[in-house]
Design a protein around this motif. Structure first.
Motif, PDB file in Angstrom:
ATOM      1  N   ASN A 158     -61.006 -32.557  22.631  1.00 23.41           N
ATOM      2  CA  ASN A 158     -61.274 -32.402  21.196  1.00 23.41           C
ATOM      3  C   ASN A 158     -61.864 -33.688  20.628  1.00 23.41           C
ATOM      4  O   ASN A 158     -62.645 -33.654  19.685  1.00 23.41           O
ATOM      5  CB  ASN A 158     -59.978 -32.086  20.451  1.00 23.41           C
ATOM      6  CG  ASN A 158     -59.446 -30.716  20.805  1.00 23.41           C
ATOM      7  OD1 ASN A 158     -60.185 -29.869  21.314  1.00 23.41           O
ATOM      8  ND2 ASN A 158     -58.169 -30.495  20.555  1.00 23.41           N
ATOM      9  N   GLU A 162     -69.849 -26.187  17.768  1.00 19.19           N
ATOM     10  CA  GLU A 162     -69.035 -26.235  16.566  1.00 19.19           C
ATOM     11  C   GLU A 162     -68.384 -24.880  16.353  1.00 19.19           C
ATOM     12  O   GLU A 162     -69.012 -23.838  16.519  1.00 19.19           O
ATOM     13  CB  GLU A 162     -69.905 -26.591  15.342  1.00 19.19           C
ATOM     14  CG  GLU A 162     -69.082 -26.675  14.076  1.00 19.19           C
ATOM     15  CD  GLU A 162     -69.844 -27.230  12.879  1.00 19.19           C
ATOM     16  OE1 GLU A 162     -71.018 -27.603  13.038  1.00 19.19           O
ATOM     17  OE2 GLU A 162     -69.254 -27.274  11.783  1.00 19.19           O
ATOM     18  N   GLU A 163     -67.098 -24.919  16.002  1.00 20.68           N
ATOM     19  CA  GLU A 163     -66.377 -23.686  15.684  1.00 20.68           C
ATOM     20  C   GLU A 163     -65.342 -24.022  14.621  1.00 20.68           C
ATOM     21  O   GLU A 163     -64.594 -24.989  14.786  1.00 20.68           O
ATOM     22  CB  GLU A 163     -65.700 -23.135  16.943  1.00 20.68           C
ATOM     23  CG  GLU A 163     -65.026 -21.801  16.728  1.00 20.68           C
ATOM     24  CD  GLU A 163     -64.594 -21.165  18.038  1.00 20.68           C
ATOM     25  OE1 GLU A 163     -64.927 -20.001  18.261  1.00 20.68           O
ATOM     26  OE2 GLU A 163     -63.929 -21.843  18.846  1.00 20.68           O
ATOM     27  N   ASP A 164     -65.271 -23.219  13.580  1.00 17.25           N
ATOM     28  CA  ASP A 164     -64.318 -23.457  12.483  1.00 17.25           C
ATOM     29  C   ASP A 164     -64.368 -24.902  11.991  1.00 17.25           C
ATOM     30  O   ASP A 164     -63.325 -25.551  11.847  1.00 17.25           O
ATOM     31  CB  ASP A 164     -62.890 -23.100  12.922  1.00 17.25           C
ATOM     32  CG  ASP A 164     -62.776 -21.639  13.334  1.00 17.25           C
ATOM     33  OD1 ASP A 164     -63.559 -20.821  12.809  1.00 17.25           O
ATOM     34  OD2 ASP A 164     -61.930 -21.324  14.176  1.00 17.25           O
ATOM     35  N   GLU A 165     -65.572 -25.396  11.793  1.00 10.21           N
ATOM     36  CA  GLU A 165     -65.771 -26.739  11.223  1.00 10.21           C
ATOM     37  C   GLU A 165     -65.363 -27.871  12.159  1.00 10.21           C
ATOM     38  O   GLU A 165     -65.295 -29.018  11.734  1.00 10.21           O
ATOM     39  CB  GLU A 165     -64.983 -26.918   9.911  1.00 10.21           C
ATOM     40  CG  GLU A 165     -65.013 -25.745   8.979  1.00 10.21           C
ATOM     41  CD  GLU A 165     -66.081 -25.869   7.918  1.00 10.21           C
ATOM     42  OE1 GLU A 165     -65.994 -26.803   7.129  1.00 10.21           O
ATOM     43  OE2 GLU A 165     -67.019 -25.028   7.921  1.00 10.21           O
ATOM     44  N   LYS A 166     -65.039 -27.535  13.387  1.00 16.64           N
ATOM     45  CA  LYS A 166     -64.682 -28.606  14.331  1.00 16.64           C
ATOM     46  C   LYS A 166     -65.713 -28.659  15.444  1.00 16.64           C
ATOM     47  O   LYS A 166     -66.274 -27.642  15.827  1.00 16.64           O
ATOM     48  CB  LYS A 166     -63.292 -28.361  14.927  1.00 16.64           C
ATOM     49  CG  LYS A 166     -62.181 -28.513  13.910  1.00 16.64           C
ATOM     50  CD  LYS A 166     -60.844 -28.709  14.618  1.00 16.64           C
ATOM     51  CE  LYS A 166     -59.688 -28.507  13.677  1.00 16.64           C
ATOM     52  NZ  LYS A 166     -59.419 -27.056  13.438  1.00 16.64           N
ATOM     53  N   ILE A 167     -65.931 -29.875  15.930  1.00 19.77           N
ATOM     54  CA  ILE A 167     -66.912 -30.046  17.003  1.00 19.77           C
ATOM     55  C   ILE A 167     -66.189 -30.334  18.314  1.00 19.77           C
ATOM     56  O   ILE A 167     -65.286 -31.161  18.368  1.00 19.77           O
ATOM     57  CB  ILE A 167     -67.919 -31.143  16.627  1.00 19.77           C
ATOM     58  CG1 ILE A 167     -68.774 -30.644  15.457  1.00 19.77           C
ATOM     59  CG2 ILE A 167     -68.799 -31.514  17.821  1.00 19.77           C
ATOM     60  CD1 ILE A 167     -69.728 -31.639  14.871  1.00 19.77           C
ATOM     61  N   ALA A 227     -74.726 -29.240  16.794  1.00 18.86           N
ATOM     62  CA  ALA A 227     -73.407 -29.895  16.752  1.00 18.86           C
ATOM     63  C   ALA A 227     -73.512 -31.363  17.174  1.00 18.86           C
ATOM     64  O   ALA A 227     -72.787 -32.217  16.661  1.00 18.86           O
ATOM     65  CB  ALA A 227     -72.426 -29.157  17.652  1.00 18.86           C
ATOM     66  N   LYS A 276     -75.014 -33.256  14.235  1.00 16.91           N
ATOM     67  CA  LYS A 276     -74.020 -33.348  13.179  1.00 16.91           C
ATOM     68  C   LYS A 276     -72.974 -34.406  13.503  1.00 16.91           C
ATOM     69  O   LYS A 276     -72.653 -35.266  12.684  1.00 16.91           O
ATOM     70  CB  LYS A 276     -73.353 -31.981  13.008  1.00 16.91           C
ATOM     71  CG  LYS A 276     -72.510 -31.860  11.765  1.00 16.91           C
ATOM     72  CD  LYS A 276     -72.221 -30.390  11.523  1.00 16.91           C
ATOM     73  CE  LYS A 276     -71.334 -30.179  10.328  1.00 16.91           C
ATOM     74  NZ  LYS A 276     -71.100 -28.758  10.080  1.00 16.91           N
ATOM     75  N   LYS A 277     -72.435 -34.337  14.717  1.00 16.38           N
ATOM     76  CA  LYS A 277     -71.380 -35.266  15.117  1.00 16.38           C
ATOM     77  C   LYS A 277     -71.846 -36.716  15.022  1.00 16.38           C
ATOM     78  O   LYS A 277     -71.180 -37.562  14.441  1.00 16.38           O
ATOM     79  CB  LYS A 277     -70.928 -34.959  16.552  1.00 16.38           C
ATOM     80  CG  LYS A 277     -69.987 -36.021  17.095  1.00 16.38           C
ATOM     81  CD  LYS A 277     -69.465 -35.700  18.473  1.00 16.38           C
ATOM     82  CE  LYS A 277     -68.702 -36.926  18.981  1.00 16.38           C
ATOM     83  NZ  LYS A 277     -67.531 -36.586  19.746  1.00 16.38           N
ATOM     84  N   ARG A 293     -72.677 -38.118  11.557  1.00 12.76           N
ATOM     85  CA  ARG A 293     -71.420 -38.441  10.894  1.00 12.76           C
ATOM     86  C   ARG A 293     -70.891 -39.798  11.379  1.00 12.76           C
ATOM     87  O   ARG A 293     -70.526 -40.661  10.597  1.00 12.76           O
ATOM     88  CB  ARG A 293     -70.413 -37.343  11.226  1.00 12.76           C
ATOM     89  CG  ARG A 293     -69.506 -36.972  10.077  1.00 12.76           C
ATOM     90  CD  ARG A 293     -68.534 -35.923  10.551  1.00 12.76           C
ATOM     91  NE  ARG A 293     -68.941 -34.573  10.209  1.00 12.76           N
ATOM     92  CZ  ARG A 293     -68.383 -33.476  10.724  1.00 12.76           C
ATOM     93  NH1 ARG A 293     -67.449 -33.576  11.653  1.00 12.76           N
ATOM     94  NH2 ARG A 293     -68.764 -32.287  10.354  1.00 12.76           N
TER      95      ARG A 293
END
Ligand code: SAM
Length: 225
Positions: A120, A144-149, A180, A183-184, A187
């Motif tokens: 994770n 990405e799934e449910d706002e998590k990468i 993803a 995005k990661k 950030r």
């Protein structure tokens, strides 16, 4: 239905595999693999009583008890050489915990030819471990799934070379630039920039200079990709 995250892990299990899923919780992954005829047999390992019982229940409910063995054990202690496990999956934990599980029982990995690991966070420590222990990355996915990468790392025995940049960002991921991934690291980049600014406003100690250098290195890598 399996989560996209676990479905991605499953997609790297070879047909006919004998799988050990460590930290299996509800044993959703081994059940899915055996149901689909991907895994011929499986072991679901759990160290905590509650999840162990959920795994037992799930396997019985799905009528898979003849093919899936659920074991209450710490990490790879769930696996013995007689099991002839060839594929190990470890998903939904942090990279350092995954590495500590891999390091604790090297004898359990003797028959294993493929590792599918889904950290994770801190995938970096898994790449470092692989490099030092004769495992080579054959594929990687970031999703990405449910706002998590999440990252999924697929390893086979063999040698590889990895640069410092590849240890952090991945061997295959930078060139593919999945949404993803972008995005990661966008950030992270913004975060590093903030930290850099804060250090610059702080006292100029040796430690702070070193941290600034490290951040500059990281930011240069991201700018490069
Ligand atoms: N693998 C499943 C998934 O990806 O959906 C479950 C992930 S869950 C967040 C992590 C599970 O790993 C928990 O059920 C926990 O009890 C188990 N676990 C943590 N450390 C473990 C260890 N050393 N050995 C076996 N299981 C462990």
């Amino acid at each position: 239905k399996l989560s996209k995250r676990l479905e991605t892990v499953a997609s790297f299990v070879p047909t006919g595999a004998v799988v050990a899923d460590i930290g299996s919780d509800h044993a959703y992954l081994p059940c899915y693999l055996v149901h689909r005829g991907v895994a011929s047999r499986a072991i679901a390992g759990e160290v905590v009583q509650g999840p162990y019982e959920s795994a037992e229940r799930q396997v019985r409910t799905e009528g898979l008890a003849d093919k899936i063995t659920v074991r209450l054990a710490n990490g790879l202690a769930a696996v013995t050489p007689q099991d002839q496990v060839d594929t190990v999956t470890i998903a939904g934990m942090g990279g350092p915990l995954i590495v500590s599980i891999l390091e604790k029982h090297p004898e359990s990995l003797e028959t294993v030819t493929r590792l599918i690991l889904q950290p994770n966070i801190h995938a970096k420590v898994i790449r470092e471990w692989a490099l030092q222990h004769g495992w080579a990355l054959i594929d990687e996915v970031i999703l990405e799934e449910d706002e998590k990468i999440y990252e999924v790392l697929v390893l086979q025995r063999g040698e590889m070379t990895l640069t410092e940049q590849e240890i952090l960002l991945g061997k295959f991921l930078p060139a593919r630039k999945a949404p993803a991934f972008v995005k990661k690291w966008t950030r992270e980049y913004d975060n590093w920039k903030r930290v850099y600014g804060a250090i610059e406003r702080a006292e100029a100690t040796l430690e702070n200079e070193a941290k600034k250098q490290e951040l500059t290195q990281y930011m240069t890598w991201i700018e490069g990709v």
